[in-house]
Design a protein around this motif. Sequence first.
Motif, PDB file in Angstrom:
ATOM      1  N   VAL A 119       0.866  -1.182   0.000  1.00  0.00           N
ATOM      2  CA  VAL A 119       0.000   0.000   0.000  1.00  0.00           C
ATOM      3  C   VAL A 119       0.900   1.228   0.000  1.00  0.00           C
ATOM      4  N   ILE A 120       0.815   2.027  -1.043  1.00  0.00           N
ATOM      5  CA  ILE A 120       1.593   3.256  -1.100  1.00  0.00           C
ATOM      6  C   ILE A 120       0.817   4.331  -0.345  1.00  0.00           C
ATOM      7  N   GLY A 121       1.410   4.826   0.731  1.00  0.00           N
ATOM      8  CA  GLY A 121       0.703   5.810   1.546  1.00  0.00           C
ATOM      9  C   GLY A 121       1.432   6.115   2.834  1.00  0.00           C
ATOM     10  N   VAL A 157       3.947  -9.097  -7.018  1.00  0.00           N
ATOM     11  CA  VAL A 157       3.629  -7.994  -6.108  1.00  0.00           C
ATOM     12  C   VAL A 157       2.471  -7.184  -6.679  1.00  0.00           C
ATOM     13  N   GLY A 158       1.513  -6.900  -5.815  1.00  0.00           N
ATOM     14  CA  GLY A 158       0.397  -6.036  -6.194  1.00  0.00           C
ATOM     15  C   GLY A 158       0.468  -4.734  -5.416  1.00  0.00           C
ATOM     16  N   VAL A 159       0.034  -3.642  -6.030  1.00  0.00           N
ATOM     17  CA  VAL A 159       0.132  -2.315  -5.431  1.00  0.00           C
ATOM     18  C   VAL A 159      -1.210  -1.597  -5.510  1.00  0.00           C
ATOM     19  N   VAL A 160      -1.625  -1.011  -4.393  1.00  0.00           N
ATOM     20  CA  VAL A 160      -2.726  -0.045  -4.376  1.00  0.00           C
ATOM     21  C   VAL A 160      -2.200   1.227  -3.730  1.00  0.00           C
ATOM     22  N   VAL A 161      -2.966   2.307  -3.844  1.00  0.00           N
ATOM     23  CA  VAL A 161      -2.456   3.606  -3.425  1.00  0.00           C
ATOM     24  C   VAL A 161      -3.487   4.341  -2.577  1.00  0.00           C
ATOM     25  N   GLN A 162      -3.035   4.927  -1.482  1.00  0.00           N
ATOM     26  CA  GLN A 162      -3.880   5.845  -0.713  1.00  0.00           C
ATOM     27  C   GLN A 162      -4.421   6.899  -1.674  1.00  0.00           C
ATOM     28  N   THR A 163      -5.695   7.207  -1.568  1.00  0.00           N
ATOM     29  CA  THR A 163      -6.348   8.029  -2.589  1.00  0.00           C
ATOM     30  C   THR A 163      -5.755   9.422  -2.737  1.00  0.00           C
ATOM     31  N   THR A 164      -5.082   9.929  -1.705  1.00  0.00           N
ATOM     32  CA  THR A 164      -4.591  11.307  -1.744  1.00  0.00           C
ATOM     33  C   THR A 164      -3.095  11.407  -2.013  1.00  0.00           C
ATOM     34  N   GLN A 165      -2.470  10.316  -2.453  1.00  0.00           N
ATOM     35  CA  GLN A 165      -1.057  10.360  -2.794  1.00  0.00           C
ATOM     36  C   GLN A 165      -0.850  11.070  -4.133  1.00  0.00           C
ATOM     37  N   ALA A 167       0.812  11.404  -7.992  1.00  0.00           N
ATOM     38  CA  ALA A 167       1.199  10.531  -9.104  1.00  0.00           C
ATOM     39  C   ALA A 167       2.717  10.383  -9.175  1.00  0.00           C
ATOM     40  N   GLN A 168       3.440  11.432  -8.816  1.00  0.00           N
ATOM     41  CA  GLN A 168       4.900  11.360  -8.844  1.00  0.00           C
ATOM     42  C   GLN A 168       5.422  10.320  -7.859  1.00  0.00           C
ATOM     43  N   ARG A 169       4.859  10.299  -6.653  1.00  0.00           N
ATOM     44  CA  ARG A 169       5.311   9.321  -5.663  1.00  0.00           C
ATOM     45  C   ARG A 169       4.988   7.904  -6.119  1.00  0.00           C
ATOM     46  N   LEU A 170       3.817   7.713  -6.690  1.00  0.00           N
ATOM     47  CA  LEU A 170       3.461   6.403  -7.221  1.00  0.00           C
ATOM     48  C   LEU A 170       4.473   5.974  -8.277  1.00  0.00           C
ATOM     49  N   SER A 171       4.799   6.864  -9.210  1.00  0.00           N
ATOM     50  CA  SER A 171       5.731   6.533 -10.292  1.00  0.00           C
ATOM     51  C   SER A 171       7.111   6.177  -9.744  1.00  0.00           C
ATOM     52  N   LYS A 192      -9.326  10.871  -8.636  1.00  0.00           N
ATOM     53  CA  LYS A 192      -9.257  11.865  -9.707  1.00  0.00           C
ATOM     54  C   LYS A 192      -9.315  13.276  -9.145  1.00  0.00           C
ATOM     55  N   ALA A 193     -10.141  13.477  -8.113  1.00  0.00           N
ATOM     56  CA  ALA A 193     -10.249  14.805  -7.510  1.00  0.00           C
ATOM     57  C   ALA A 193      -8.908  15.250  -6.937  1.00  0.00           C
ATOM     58  N   THR A 194      -8.151  14.317  -6.370  1.00  0.00           N
ATOM     59  CA  THR A 194      -6.830  14.641  -5.833  1.00  0.00           C
ATOM     60  C   THR A 194      -5.903  15.080  -6.954  1.00  0.00           C
ATOM     61  N   GLU A 195      -5.886  14.319  -8.039  1.00  0.00           N
ATOM     62  CA  GLU A 195      -5.023  14.654  -9.171  1.00  0.00           C
ATOM     63  C   GLU A 195      -5.390  16.016  -9.747  1.00  0.00           C
TER      64      GLU A 195
END
Length: 283
Positions: A119-121, A157-165, A167-171, A192-195
Amino acid sequence: MTANIRVADHAGACYGVERALKLARRCGAEATPPVHTLGPLIHNPLVVRDLASSGVELAETLDDAREGTLIIRTHGVVPEVVDAARARGLDVVDATCPYVKKVHDAAAQLTREGYQLLVIGEAGHPEVEGILGHAGARAQVVGEASEVAGLTLKPRVGVVVQTTQTAQRLSEIVAALAPRVRELRVVNTICKATEERQRAAAELAAASDCMIVVGGKNSGNTRRLAEICAAACASTHHIESEDELDPAWFAGAYEVGITAGASTPQEHIDRVRARIEQIMSGE
């Protein structure tokens, strides 16, 4: 020369927050009392205070809400908490953001399919804790790309992301993971609202002499907006209310930008803009 005050094209309360606020206010007026939110409904102290004045109190734990109605915060909770609340006879109203629920579903699905889940967050954040509760005991949280080197990784490995992270950190984290695994499945669950808010804030900050970011100091998505704005505008200030505005910030400023986190109601933005207009006019 008259200052130009602009609000970012995308700023303020998102759909999930507006939905939660409507549910909470309706509960305050109609639901079985006493009415509590389990933890702050959203990360905005001013809103939490206003809800309390309308009969929706804050419960830090289930023990603080022994009867009546319990509202689940926008960030969601682990499933066991909902079960425990209902077992105590509480009327449970689920105000979890629908987009957060999609992260829960994606995390559970990846775990069922045998992926090692990351979980990225932000570790310890309520939303991340809720995601972990749907992902199984072996899921891990990754906050920065530098942390990947210390992980023991399985081939899949599977990845999901905290909704408010961001895109740069995910990449960055995905780039660090990819060379180390045989199969990497990424479900981009950034809202999408976060982006939209991050992109609009960066554009406005780059064109501003002074940038004001409105929202809770405890709000992760608002803090990230402040970081993004500060990278483009040296005179960036994160505030919760118009009372924090310092006239000195606007000395010599012609272009003033305003943005706000996803947990900031429109009326808070309006009050900040009105106060800046007063300051710039010398009132």
